[in-house]
Enzyme design. Structure first.
Site: not given
Length: 275
Positions: A156, A125, A128, A148, A69
């Site tokens: 998350d 991310g 993810d 993270e 991110i």
């Protein structure tokens, strides 16, 4: 096709049912901006609804797949909730997180198989995203990190939910708690990727061959296989068998079945209708 600021959709061969979806911020190592989380589910939905698409290859433009991110995005999101009523801010923040989660889960909701083609960095991310994909391949230069925890965040967007079923609970916990970088060879050993290619060029060619092969199969059978496997993660064997029996009672007796049987008998390649 629609224009996106963070993505690019490419059909390399006009006669192919394989479409390429590129994370397209190469100057930022394809870090995920706020716009990405709006555009990504929209792009996947457009490909899902396009009858010319049978398989989606997800890759990154430039030297890296995804650096995670964008820190500016992270800061802008957190800055929205630093004042005012703590309860209302928390409730609003939860909705914001759920929206970001939905953008990644859109990969699983897509009926068409999504193949991750990973090179360079796949961090935070990026992990993810690839854990939500159906198949994962990488080049030898790829490296990974569940990063993270080093940003004082509990991951998350799906890694903590999806990674354990891919690499095992103990391995996922170790990777998530340490935030350490691991190589393409370790990713293969853990089962995060199915194959490691020697170079980016070999990766591109290898993924294209696999995707084209899937794209020639019955769209109904491919769709059903993805849907049943996803559902079976939540079911025991008996429940999973019941689910696939219900699925096939609706889908199995199709023109695709007749065409597949005829093609086998006639020793030719089957040709299936679009989905």
């Amino acid at each position: 096709m629609a224009n996106y600021t963070t993505l690019e959709i490419v059909q390399e061969n006009p006669n192919s049912a394989v479409f390429f979806l590129y994370l397209n911020r190469p100057n930022h190592r394809n870090a995920l901006s706020r716009d990405f989380f709006t555009e990504f589910p929209r792009a996947l939905s457009s490909l899902d609804q396009n009858p010319d698409v049978n398989v989606i290859v997800l890759s990154g433009a430039g030297k890296h797949f995804c650096a995670g991110i964008d820190l500016k995005t992270l800061t802008s999101i957190s800055d929205q909730f630093v004042s005012g009523d703590r309860g209302r801010a928390g409730e609003k923040f939860r909705r914001e997180i759920k929206e970001l989660q939905e953008a990644v889960t859109a990969i699983e909701r897509c009926r068409k198989p999504v193949v991750a083609s990973i090179h360079g960095a796949c961090i935070g991310g990026g992990v993810d995203i690839v854990t939500a994909c159906d198949i994962r391949y990488c080049s030898k230069d790829a490296f990974f990190s569940v990063k993270e925890v080093d940003l004082a965040i509990t991951a998350d967007l799906g890694t903590l939910q999806r990674l354990p079923s891919i690499v095992g609970y103990g391995n996922a916990l170790e990777l998530a708690l340490t935030g350490r970088t691991f190589s393409s060879s370790e990713a293969k050993e853990l089962g995060l990727v199915s194959r490691v290619f020697g170079s980016r060029e070999e990766l591109d060619n290898g993924v294209r061959v696999v995707a084209e092969g899937i794209g020639l199969k019955s769209p109904l059978a491919v769709r059903g296989t993805k849907a049943v496997l996803q559902r079976s993660r939540e079911l025991n064997v008996e429940q999973g068998l019941d689910y696939v029996a219900t699925w096939n009672s609706a889908m199995l007796l199709s023109d695709d079945l007749s065409e597949a049987v005829s093609a086998q008998a006639q020793k030719r390649k089957p040709v299936f209708a679009k989905l």
